[in-house]
Scaffold this motif. Structure first.
Motif, PDB file in Angstrom:
ATOM      1  N   ALA A  21      -1.616 -24.406 -16.088  1.00 40.52           N
ATOM      2  CA  ALA A  21      -2.985 -24.889 -16.303  1.00 40.52           C
ATOM      3  C   ALA A  21      -3.732 -23.935 -17.481  1.00 40.52           C
ATOM      4  O   ALA A  21      -2.947 -22.861 -17.816  1.00 40.52           O
ATOM      5  CB  ALA A  21      -3.781 -24.737 -15.103  1.00 40.52           C
TER       6      ALA A  21
ATOM      7  N   ASP B 249       1.094 -31.272  -8.213  1.00 46.17           N
ATOM      8  CA  ASP B 249       0.438 -30.085  -7.227  1.00 46.17           C
ATOM      9  C   ASP B 249       1.650 -29.583  -6.647  1.00 46.17           C
ATOM     10  O   ASP B 249       1.160 -28.840  -5.813  1.00 46.17           O
ATOM     11  CB  ASP B 249      -0.437 -31.067  -6.179  1.00 46.17           C
ATOM     12  CG  ASP B 249       0.020 -31.939  -5.447  1.00 46.17           C
ATOM     13  OD1 ASP B 249       1.363 -32.202  -5.333  1.00 46.17           O
ATOM     14  OD2 ASP B 249      -0.474 -32.430  -4.425  1.00 46.17           O
TER      15      ASP B 249
ATOM     16  N   ARG C 174       1.649 -30.130 -19.972  1.00 48.98           N
ATOM     17  CA  ARG C 174       1.106 -30.752 -18.967  1.00 48.98           C
ATOM     18  C   ARG C 174       1.171 -32.223 -19.293  1.00 48.98           C
ATOM     19  O   ARG C 174       1.092 -33.036 -18.483  1.00 48.98           O
ATOM     20  CB  ARG C 174      -0.288 -30.505 -18.790  1.00 48.98           C
ATOM     21  CG  ARG C 174      -0.554 -29.041 -18.226  1.00 48.98           C
ATOM     22  CD  ARG C 174      -1.846 -28.582 -18.134  1.00 48.98           C
ATOM     23  NE  ARG C 174      -2.852 -29.391 -17.854  1.00 48.98           N
ATOM     24  CZ  ARG C 174      -3.818 -29.386 -16.589  1.00 48.98           C
ATOM     25  NH1 ARG C 174      -3.142 -28.410 -15.721  1.00 48.98           N
ATOM     26  NH2 ARG C 174      -4.628 -30.199 -16.593  1.00 48.98           N
ATOM     27  N   ARG C 175       1.164 -32.796 -20.506  1.00 46.44           N
ATOM     28  CA  ARG C 175       1.119 -34.064 -21.066  1.00 46.44           C
ATOM     29  C   ARG C 175       2.566 -34.687 -21.157  1.00 46.44           C
ATOM     30  O   ARG C 175       2.675 -35.856 -21.091  1.00 46.44           O
ATOM     31  CB  ARG C 175       0.464 -34.007 -22.362  1.00 46.44           C
ATOM     32  CG  ARG C 175      -1.171 -34.276 -22.229  1.00 46.44           C
ATOM     33  CD  ARG C 175      -1.655 -34.741 -23.700  1.00 46.44           C
ATOM     34  NE  ARG C 175      -0.917 -34.497 -24.514  1.00 46.44           N
ATOM     35  CZ  ARG C 175      -1.225 -33.471 -25.537  1.00 46.44           C
ATOM     36  NH1 ARG C 175      -2.326 -32.730 -25.604  1.00 46.44           N
ATOM     37  NH2 ARG C 175      -0.445 -33.238 -26.753  1.00 46.44           N
TER      38      ARG C 175
ATOM     39  N   GLN D 130       0.958 -34.266 -14.656  1.00 51.28           N
ATOM     40  CA  GLN D 130      -0.068 -33.733 -13.697  1.00 51.28           C
ATOM     41  C   GLN D 130       0.585 -33.683 -12.252  1.00 51.28           C
ATOM     42  O   GLN D 130       1.289 -34.398 -12.184  1.00 51.28           O
ATOM     43  CB  GLN D 130      -1.425 -34.505 -13.384  1.00 51.28           C
ATOM     44  CG  GLN D 130      -2.129 -34.551 -15.032  1.00 51.28           C
ATOM     45  CD  GLN D 130      -2.645 -33.106 -15.474  1.00 51.28           C
ATOM     46  OE1 GLN D 130      -3.050 -32.542 -14.474  1.00 51.28           O
ATOM     47  NE2 GLN D 130      -2.757 -32.850 -16.614  1.00 51.28           N
TER      48      GLN D 130
END
Length: 193
Positions: free
Chosen positions: A18, A4, A56-57, A2
């Motif tokens: 996403a 930003d 994402r993981r 995760q």
């Protein structure tokens, strides 16, 4: 992983990959786009949702969706991975784009944004890129970026069909970045926008 991180310039916007990007990716990724990848081609929106979730993981992988900065259309995906700020290195890869964006400004724009971030924000001294040697389109794209060829790792890759392939490695070092940056900006039509 995760994150930003968002990077914008030259008509593209790189945002955290996403689930909402899965339909856009499913719409254009086929065998031709996925050539050279070491995992099976995701099929349909559900397959892409699973692929996005896996990206994402993945520890140490900063997966990004590549969007058209004006329309928000999904052009593809790319990632930072193997990030080690203590050593000052990162790899850029897991990159693919819709065929309509091949050969244009999308790849140089993304690589400019990513290399600039790696060298100028993270303080990296080395950014590596690699591709299956059978994927001549990707090897050519990396070469056109100005990355320096380092060699070939023989029988380094396992394709989804079970065949083994070689990996061509390239890198850009911090002292090479100004020349690479200038070459990318020239391809993109001038100053950073």
């Amino acid at each position: 992983m995760q994150h930003d991180l968002t990077l914008t310039g030259h008509g593209v916007r790189l945002v955290p990959l996403a689930p909402e990007h899965a339909p856009g990716l499913a719409a254009f990724v086929d065998d031709r786009v996925w050539a050279g990848m070491s995992s099976p081609l995701p099929v349909g929106v559900a397959g892409w949702e699973a692929e996005v979730e896996q990206a994402r993981r993945s520890p140490g992988r900063i997966a990004l969706a590549v969007l058209d900065a004006g329309t928000g259309e999904v052009r593809g995906s790319t990632s930072f991975y193997d990030l080690d700020l203590r050593v000052g290195r990162v790899e850029v890869g897991h990159t693919f784009y819709a065929p309509r964006w091949w050969g244009g400004a999308t790849n140089p724009a993304c690589k400019h944004l990513m290399l600039r971030h790696a060298f100028e924000e993270w303080g990296c001294v080395r950014v590596a890129l690699r591709a299956d040697t059978r994927n001549t389109r990707s090897v050519g794209a990396i070469t056109r970026l100005g990355a320096v060829p380092e060699g070939v790792l023989r029988s380094h890759r396992l394709a989804p069909d079970g065949s083994r392939g070689d990996t061509a490695y390239f890198s850009v070092l911090a002292d090479e970045w100004p020349a690479v940056r200038d070459g990318l900006l020239a391809r993109l039509g001038g100053a950073d926008r």
